[in-house]
Design an enzyme around this catalytic site. Structure first.
Site, PDB file in Angstrom:
ATOM      1  N   GLU A  93      49.572  64.675   6.653  1.00 40.71           N
ATOM      2  CA  GLU A  93      48.396  65.491   6.926  1.00 40.71           C
ATOM      3  C   GLU A  93      47.399  65.444   5.761  1.00 40.71           C
ATOM      4  OE1 GLU A  93      47.545  67.262   9.489  1.00 40.71           O
ATOM      5  OE2 GLU A  93      46.056  68.675   8.706  1.00 40.71           O
ATOM      6  N   ASP A  94      47.901  65.567   4.533  1.00 40.60           N
ATOM      7  CA  ASP A  94      47.005  65.796   3.395  1.00 40.60           C
ATOM      8  C   ASP A  94      46.767  64.599   2.488  1.00 40.60           C
ATOM      9  OD1 ASP A  94      46.908  68.339   4.313  1.00 40.60           O
ATOM     10  OD2 ASP A  94      48.217  69.209   2.786  1.00 40.60           O
TER      11      ASP A  94
END
Ligand code: MN
Length: 746
Positions: A93-94
């Site tokens: 996700e990051d």
């Protein structure tokens, strides 16, 4: 971490390694050397990927995944795959890391879990759009049908975010706290993760109402000594018998209620902290082999009831039939020292662990004992629930909002158990009605349900079922389902079957309406063209011709030759004749629709309102009003995903509202009218009844007499006697010489 200066960097590094070692210690000797190496690899990988990023609190980001892994192991008892997934849960996700890379390094199982977690990585930015919110929740719920570890790690993630919520903005705090209350805490509860659920609720209260939180928690702390004293006093008279019994008592402790549940009780009963009499319970935990735990719990009970008077109506036996989240124990309330009622919870060590850690602990027991132990009632309860979850999720025609509502309403609550006449057990969400029972047998049975026999007594379909009821369904040969049913059934299954049926009916009905119109067009030699149909739609205010045809078949629109010609010609020739309907009653769609939605606000009658689009409340469903700026009152379902947000943030703008449903609670009333003749009195009265009061009129029969007086009867459907009184008063006010009274006993 290269961005930090030397000293700070060293301090963080030391702390980080300490915590990593703590994680391994918690895992203990449960795992092999190879797995330990994999965990180390995941830790290093995540640390590198998140390097240079920091949390709002200022610490390096890697502390977060590490903490999530620690919760997964320490508080849920999950194993190495979950630890690796928790460590990696935010990298896709990051950071630049791809799912493929995860799969190459850590295998397909971990990649699957990370994929699930990435899909549901919900929002830290404010999402004010409720349907986006619902989409997110929906994605999360869908993972329930896949690997349960996704949800479990998600809950650990959310718990850690709640624990460290102090450093985000006030607005984000409220949002996350109410989201947590709305779906995460109930979900944790449903999965039997009591400790996590309790902590989430307490933290949510801490951020939404800090002063209340502080007050209650300090009072709990203050009362600790007196609580311990009380428990010692309680044990004193039963100590010897317990020792002599040969039972292996593992622990006796006093458990204070959670801050949140004390708060709830204080609010509900309007009492101060000191008067919450069951602010704590005494918990007795026996260490027993699995096949003897039930007997041992009952033996403890018997020893207690020899010394203390028990409160008969408060004995709860969840030993033989655990709650649907797997909770199992024996609860009783006894008259303890100082003449105080105190709740005593008796359970085995195994049950205690399951109660705190939920199904994760439960699985661990299952793995240890595996083949030689038949499935426990917990297994069955949980499997049953998962089946129901899957059934709801498979229901494709629900929007994300409906799905989330459905889920919250029926799948996160408590269950009741009822029996068929042959003794088979069926479980239903609390609040289910006889009709739900019908649908649980078969769709055909549900749709034709006329009533039921509950414990051999005849009851209506709306009869609410209670634990232990014996239910028999009575059917007819005809389909009886109506729109009204949607508002009264409780289970997702009933709702979706009724919706399906109504949709089919509607299609059939429109078909009939179409035929009626087609025949009429033919009869009057008018072309049955799209253009002509559109003109009719427009005239009656419908956007789809199917709705128009439906209204025709339903009798809402009555068409005759003159009217038809006039509508069709109006478009060509604006100066045509003024329309009159045959029966003189205004059947315009506005009028029909206005009648369909009637809402009463507390004491007030006349607030302008509209139905909120986010949850589309239906008649009969529990609702509340939200005062908007410039748009009057918006009506939401109490289960609207926005509800907890609206209530937690704008409590002062909430007003109570209920449906004034003529179908649900209406009763027949007869009104007698007498007076001196006045031209048009009948239409005046009819107007008051149908327009001003929006009351359903069944019949009106008023005659003028030769002597210049008039008199007669009106039959109406009203909700309650106040409405009836109001109606009489309004009719009275129309005319100087009129007498209005209710005919009693009719
Ligand atoms: Mn996270």
């Amino acid at each position: 971490m290269a961005l930090l200066d030397g000293e700070v960097y060293e301090a963080y590094r030391t702390e980080l390694l300490n915590r990593y070692r703590q994680l391994l210690r918690t895992l203990g000797n449960r795992i092999t050397k190879e797995k330990t190496a994999k965990i180390r690899e995941a830790f290093d990988f995540a640390a590198r990927a998140h390097e240079g990023t920091f949390r709002k609190s200022g610490e390096p980001y890697i502390f977060h995944p590490l903490a999530v892994a620690q919760i997964a192991v320490g508080e849920l008892g999950l194993g190495s795959t979950s630890v690796i997934s928790a460590l990696l849960h935010d990298v896709v996700e990051d950071t630049d890391v791809t799912l493929d890379e995860i799969e190459r390094r850590f295998g397909p199982k971990v990649a699957d879990i990370i994929n699930g977690l990435t899909k549901i990585s919900v929002v830290f930015e404010a999402v004010d759009n409720s349907s986006i919110q619902a989409e997110n929740f929906k994605k999360m719920l869908l993972t329930l049908g896949e690997d349960l570890r996704v949800i479990l790690i998600k809950l650990c993630d959310r718990l850690h975010n709640m624990r460290t919520l102090g450093s985000v903005s006030e607005n984000t705090k409220l949002k996350i706290a109410s989201e947590t209350m709305y779906i995460y805490a109930p979900l944790a509860h449903r999965l039997g993760l009591n400790a996590i659920k309790t902590e989430m609720e307490d933290l949510a209260l801490k951020f939404t109402d800090p002063s209340v939180y502080r007050e209650i928690s300090s009072k709990i702390a203050e009362s600790k000594l007196s609580r311990q004293r009380y428990i010692r006093e309680f044990i004193e008279p039963i100590k010897e018998t317990l020792n002599a019994s040969g039972l292996n008592i593992h622990e006796i402790k006093g458990r204070p209620k959670s801050i949140y549940s004390i708060h709830k009780k204080m609010l509900k009963q309007g009492i101060p902290f000191e008067e919450v009499y069951d602010a704590f319970a005494i918990r007795i935990i026996v260490d027993s082999p699995i096949n003897q735990e039930k007997t041992d719990c009952w033996r403890v009970y018997s020893i207690i009831s020899d010394s203390y008077q028990t409160h008969e109506s408060r004995l709860r036996d969840w030993l033989s039939r655990p709650k649907n989240n797997g909770y199992s124990a024996l609860h009783t309330t006894v008259l303890g020292p100082k003449g105080r009622w105190v709740e005593v919870q008796i359970r085995s060590k195994r049950m205690d662990e399951i109660a705190e850690r939920g199904l994760a602990a439960h699985w661990r027991y299952k793995a240890i004992h595996n083949e030689d132990v038949p499935p426990t009632p917990q297994d069955q309860a949980f499997d049953h629930w998962l089946d129901a979850v899957k059934e709801t999720l498979d229901n494709n025609d629900l929007s994300a909002l409906d799905l989330v509502n459905e889920f919250k309403n029926t799948l996160l609550g408590e269950d009741i158990y009822v029996f068929t006449p042959k003794g088979a057990v069926k479980s239903f969400p609390m609040g289910s009605i006889a009709l739900d029972f019908g649908f649980s047998i078969h769709t055909e049975v549900g749709l034709k349900t006329l009533g039921a026999k509950v414990n051999n007594k005849l009851v209506p379909i709306s009869h609410e079922l209670k634990n232990g009821d014996i239910v028999e369904i009575l059917t007819t040969t005809k389909y009886r389902a109506t729109q009204h049913w949607l508002g009264i059934v409780k289970t997702g299954r009933s709702k979706s079957k009724i919706r399906e049926f109504l949709r089919d009916e509607k299609t059939k009905q429109s078909g009939r309406g179409r035929q009626i119109m087609e025949r009429m067009f033919q009869k009057h030699a008018i072309n049955f063209t799209d253009k002509n149909i559109k003109l009719l739609n427009k005239h009656y205010g419908y956007t789809h011709s199917s709705e128009f045809f439906h209204a025709v078949a339903d009798g809402q629109i009555r068409m005759n030759k003159e009217l038809l010609l006039e509508i069709l010609q109006k478009d060509k020739n604006k100066d045509s004749v003024v329309p009159t309907t045959k029966d003189g009653v205004n059947k315009s769609p506005e009028n029909i629709r206005k009648k369909a939605a009637q809402i009463v606000f507390g004491e007030d009658y006349d607030l302008p309102y509209s139905l909120a689009r986010c949850c589309n409340p239906l008649p009969g469903e529990p609702i509340f009003g939200f005062i908007t700026v410039g748009e009057g009152v918006k009506i939401h379902r109490t289960t609207c995903p926005n509800a907890s947000k609206l209530m937690s943030q704008y409590g002062y703008r909430i007003i109570p509202a209920t449906w004034r449903s003529v179908y649900e609670t209406a009763f027949d009333a007869h009104i007698s009218v007498r007076g001196i003749d006045d031209v048009g009195i009948v239409s005046k009265i009819a107007d008051i009844i149908s327009k001003d009061m929006e009351v359903n009129m069944k019949s009106i029969n008023i005659k003028a007499h030769d002597d210049g007086t008039f008199g007669g009867q009106i039959e109406v459907l009203v909700r309650n006697s106040e409405d009836l009184q109001l109606l009489c008063d309004r009719i009275k006010s129309t005319h100087k010489h009129i007498e209005v009274s209710r005919i009693e006993g009719k």
